[in-house]
Scaffold this motif. Structure first.
Motif, PDB file in Angstrom:
ATOM      1  N   LEU A 255       0.826  -1.208   0.000  1.00 45.32           N
ATOM      2  CA  LEU A 255       0.000   0.000   0.000  1.00 45.32           C
ATOM      3  C   LEU A 255       0.862   1.261   0.000  1.00 45.32           C
ATOM      4  CD1 LEU A 255      -2.829   1.247   0.155  1.00 45.32           C
ATOM      5  CD2 LEU A 255      -2.680   1.080   2.655  1.00 45.32           C
ATOM      6  N   TYR A 256       1.949   1.251   0.736  1.00 44.43           N
ATOM      7  CA  TYR A 256       2.851   2.403   0.761  1.00 44.43           C
ATOM      8  C   TYR A 256       3.484   2.627  -0.608  1.00 44.43           C
ATOM      9  CZ  TYR A 256       6.939   5.263   1.801  1.00 44.43           C
ATOM     10  OH  TYR A 256       7.903   6.237   1.778  1.00 44.43           O
ATOM     11  N   ASP A 257       3.900   1.537  -1.250  1.00 46.53           N
ATOM     12  CA  ASP A 257       4.539   1.680  -2.556  1.00 46.53           C
ATOM     13  C   ASP A 257       3.543   2.174  -3.604  1.00 46.53           C
ATOM     14  OD1 ASP A 257       6.787   1.453  -4.263  1.00 46.53           O
ATOM     15  OD2 ASP A 257       5.979  -0.415  -5.055  1.00 46.53           O
ATOM     16  N   VAL A 258       2.305   1.660  -3.565  1.00 44.19           N
ATOM     17  CA  VAL A 258       1.291   2.126  -4.516  1.00 44.19           C
ATOM     18  C   VAL A 258       0.983   3.604  -4.291  1.00 44.19           C
ATOM     19  CG1 VAL A 258      -1.121   1.871  -5.202  1.00 44.19           C
ATOM     20  CG2 VAL A 258       0.305  -0.153  -4.860  1.00 44.19           C
ATOM     21  N   ALA A 259       0.893   4.016  -3.039  1.00 39.85           N
ATOM     22  CA  ALA A 259       0.644   5.423  -2.743  1.00 39.85           C
ATOM     23  C   ALA A 259       1.801   6.302  -3.199  1.00 39.85           C
ATOM     24  CB  ALA A 259       0.397   5.605  -1.248  1.00 39.85           C
TER      25      ALA A 259
ATOM     26  N   ARG B 191       6.178   9.355  -7.462  1.00 41.09           N
ATOM     27  CA  ARG B 191       7.502   8.924  -7.003  1.00 41.09           C
ATOM     28  C   ARG B 191       7.816   7.566  -7.625  1.00 41.09           C
ATOM     29  NH1 ARG B 191       7.682  10.385  -0.501  1.00 41.09           N
ATOM     30  NH2 ARG B 191       7.368  12.653  -0.749  1.00 41.09           N
ATOM     31  N   PRO B 192       9.086   7.261  -7.777  1.00 42.43           N
ATOM     32  CA  PRO B 192       9.431   5.962  -8.376  1.00 42.43           C
ATOM     33  C   PRO B 192       9.045   4.809  -7.456  1.00 42.43           C
ATOM     34  CG  PRO B 192      11.403   7.060  -7.570  1.00 42.43           C
ATOM     35  CD  PRO B 192      10.289   8.060  -7.456  1.00 42.43           C
ATOM     36  N   ALA B 193       8.723   3.702  -8.088  1.00 44.61           N
ATOM     37  CA  ALA B 193       8.384   2.507  -7.301  1.00 44.61           C
ATOM     38  C   ALA B 193       9.608   2.015  -6.537  1.00 44.61           C
ATOM     39  CB  ALA B 193       7.843   1.414  -8.221  1.00 44.61           C
ATOM     40  N   MET B 194       9.370   1.308  -5.463  1.00 45.30           N
ATOM     41  CA  MET B 194      10.466   0.772  -4.664  1.00 45.30           C
ATOM     42  C   MET B 194      11.227  -0.280  -5.461  1.00 45.30           C
ATOM     43  SD  MET B 194       8.582   0.513  -0.943  1.00 45.30           S
ATOM     44  CE  MET B 194      10.109   0.187  -0.087  1.00 45.30           C
ATOM     45  N   GLN B 195      12.490  -0.445  -5.088  1.00 45.01           N
ATOM     46  CA  GLN B 195      13.366  -1.335  -5.845  1.00 45.01           C
ATOM     47  C   GLN B 195      12.871  -2.777  -5.808  1.00 45.01           C
ATOM     48  OE1 GLN B 195      15.900  -0.529  -7.807  1.00 45.01           O
ATOM     49  NE2 GLN B 195      16.158  -2.693  -8.346  1.00 45.01           N
ATOM     50  N   TRP B 196      12.334  -3.221  -4.658  1.00 46.00           N
ATOM     51  CA  TRP B 196      11.907  -4.613  -4.557  1.00 46.00           C
ATOM     52  C   TRP B 196      10.764  -4.915  -5.515  1.00 46.00           C
ATOM     53  CZ3 TRP B 196       6.944  -6.004  -3.406  1.00 46.00           C
ATOM     54  CH2 TRP B 196       6.113  -5.015  -2.846  1.00 46.00           C
ATOM     55  N   ARG B 197       9.875  -3.928  -5.747  1.00 46.76           N
ATOM     56  CA  ARG B 197       8.755  -4.183  -6.652  1.00 46.76           C
ATOM     57  C   ARG B 197       9.215  -4.185  -8.108  1.00 46.76           C
ATOM     58  NH1 ARG B 197       3.490  -1.716  -8.217  1.00 46.76           N
ATOM     59  NH2 ARG B 197       4.183   0.361  -7.584  1.00 46.76           N
ATOM     60  N   ARG B 198      10.176  -3.332  -8.454  1.00 43.96           N
ATOM     61  CA  ARG B 198      10.704  -3.357  -9.810  1.00 43.96           C
ATOM     62  C   ARG B 198      11.457  -4.657 -10.077  1.00 43.96           C
ATOM     63  NH1 ARG B 198      12.249   2.077  -8.480  1.00 43.96           N
ATOM     64  NH2 ARG B 198      14.437   1.426  -8.431  1.00 43.96           N
ATOM     65  N   THR B 199      12.234  -5.091  -9.075  1.00 45.55           N
ATOM     66  CA  THR B 199      12.961  -6.352  -9.236  1.00 45.55           C
ATOM     67  C   THR B 199      11.998  -7.532  -9.342  1.00 45.55           C
ATOM     68  OG1 THR B 199      14.803  -5.436  -7.964  1.00 45.55           O
ATOM     69  CG2 THR B 199      14.718  -7.832  -8.205  1.00 45.55           C
ATOM     70  N   LEU B 200      10.947  -7.525  -8.528  1.00 41.16           N
ATOM     71  CA  LEU B 200       9.970  -8.618  -8.573  1.00 41.16           C
ATOM     72  C   LEU B 200       9.241  -8.654  -9.913  1.00 41.16           C
ATOM     73  CD1 LEU B 200       8.476 -10.894  -7.162  1.00 41.16           C
ATOM     74  CD2 LEU B 200       6.906  -9.196  -6.202  1.00 41.16           C
ATOM     75  N   ALA B 201       8.873  -7.465 -10.435  1.00 40.44           N
ATOM     76  CA  ALA B 201       8.196  -7.423 -11.734  1.00 40.44           C
ATOM     77  C   ALA B 201       9.110  -7.920 -12.851  1.00 40.44           C
ATOM     78  CB  ALA B 201       7.712  -6.012 -12.016  1.00 40.44           C
ATOM     79  N   HIS B 202      10.392  -7.565 -12.778  1.00 39.48           N
ATOM     80  CA  HIS B 202      11.342  -8.031 -13.800  1.00 39.48           C
ATOM     81  C   HIS B 202      11.546  -9.539 -13.717  1.00 39.48           C
ATOM     82  CE1 HIS B 202      15.411  -8.935 -15.356  1.00 39.48           C
ATOM     83  NE2 HIS B 202      15.065  -8.072 -16.326  1.00 39.48           N
ATOM     84  N   ASP B 203      11.672 -10.068 -12.486  1.00 38.13           N
ATOM     85  CA  ASP B 203      11.880 -11.503 -12.331  1.00 38.13           C
ATOM     86  C   ASP B 203      10.653 -12.295 -12.801  1.00 38.13           C
ATOM     87  OD1 ASP B 203      14.384 -11.022 -11.329  1.00 38.13           O
ATOM     88  OD2 ASP B 203      13.732 -11.093  -9.223  1.00 38.13           O
TER      89      ASP B 203
END
Length: 220
Positions: free
Chosen positions: A67-71, A77-89
């Motif tokens: 919820l914090y990252d979506v907000a 603001r840029p998405a958090m690194q863990w979500r970008r890494t998870l989407a790429h993986d």
């Protein structure tokens, strides 16, 4: 008439006397013995506080972080690194890779474990007792039942020591006799422990297994 005399003449509720004598119902089949005057005595269900608390903390933490990252993304603001890494993986991993299979197997095992916890009563150390009153449920710990049977066994003549293990459906007794015939001691143990099992007042009767042996000779 004084106040004390008027209270003395008031009808008093009847006193319920609990019969502590042995009952033959303890040796009836489980289907009939479990049904007492107060209804059927089922097993006690565990609250499962630890698994429920851990699962709630994991879900709460993951939900709050997402919820914090979506907000943050909504606030330009840029998405958090863990979500970008998870989407790429997720975009590059193949279903037949070892890591994907391992994570999937772990998720399946955790799910099966949670389902088993949800559909099983737990509290295996508690033995339900017969219900004599509709609104009263009681249970006896297996360790306490073993202590009671051990005390009964030690009263038998010829018994030097005894070890009792009580399971969910069976009580196993191993006694050492230093005098008397073993068959006589075993017969007395069967009789004494049979009365002891009745006195426990359990909803489902325990099967009894008795072994009597001689103490081993000490080496000098």
């Amino acid at each position: 008439m004084t106040e004390s005399e008027s209270e003395a003449q008031k009808p008093r509720p009847p006193v319920l006397e609990l019969d502590q004598s042995a009952s033959a119902a303890a040796y009836e089949p489980a289907s009939s013995a479990e049904q007492g005057e107060g209804g059927r005595a089922g097993r006690f269900w565990s609250v499962r506080r630890v698994p429920a608390g851990l699962l709630a903390l994991v879900v709460l933490g993951a939900s709050a972080l997402t919820l914090y990252d979506v907000a943050a993304v909504r606030a330009d603001r840029p998405a958090m690194q863990w979500r970008r890494t998870l989407a790429h993986d997720l975009d590059t991993w193949r279903p037949d890779e070892v890591g994907v299979l391992a994570v999937s197997a772990a998720a399946v095992l955790i799910g099966i474990w949670l389902i088993v916890l949800a559909v099983t009563p737990g509290l295996r150390a508690l033995l339900p007792m017969r219900r004599e009153h509709p609104h009263v449920r009681a249970a006896l710990e297996r360790e306490a039942a073993a202590f009671a049977l051990r005390d009964r066994a030690m009263e038998v003549s010829g018994v030097q020591s005894v070890r009792v293990r009580v399971g969910r459906s069976r009580a196993r007794v191993r006694a050492m006799s230093h005098f008397r015939e073993l068959d006589d001691v075993r017969a007395d143990l069967d009789s004494a422990l049979g009365v002891g099992l009745k006195d426990l007042g359990l909803a489902a009767p325990l099967a009894l297994t008795v072994h009597v042996v001689r103490p081993s000779a000490r080496k000098r």
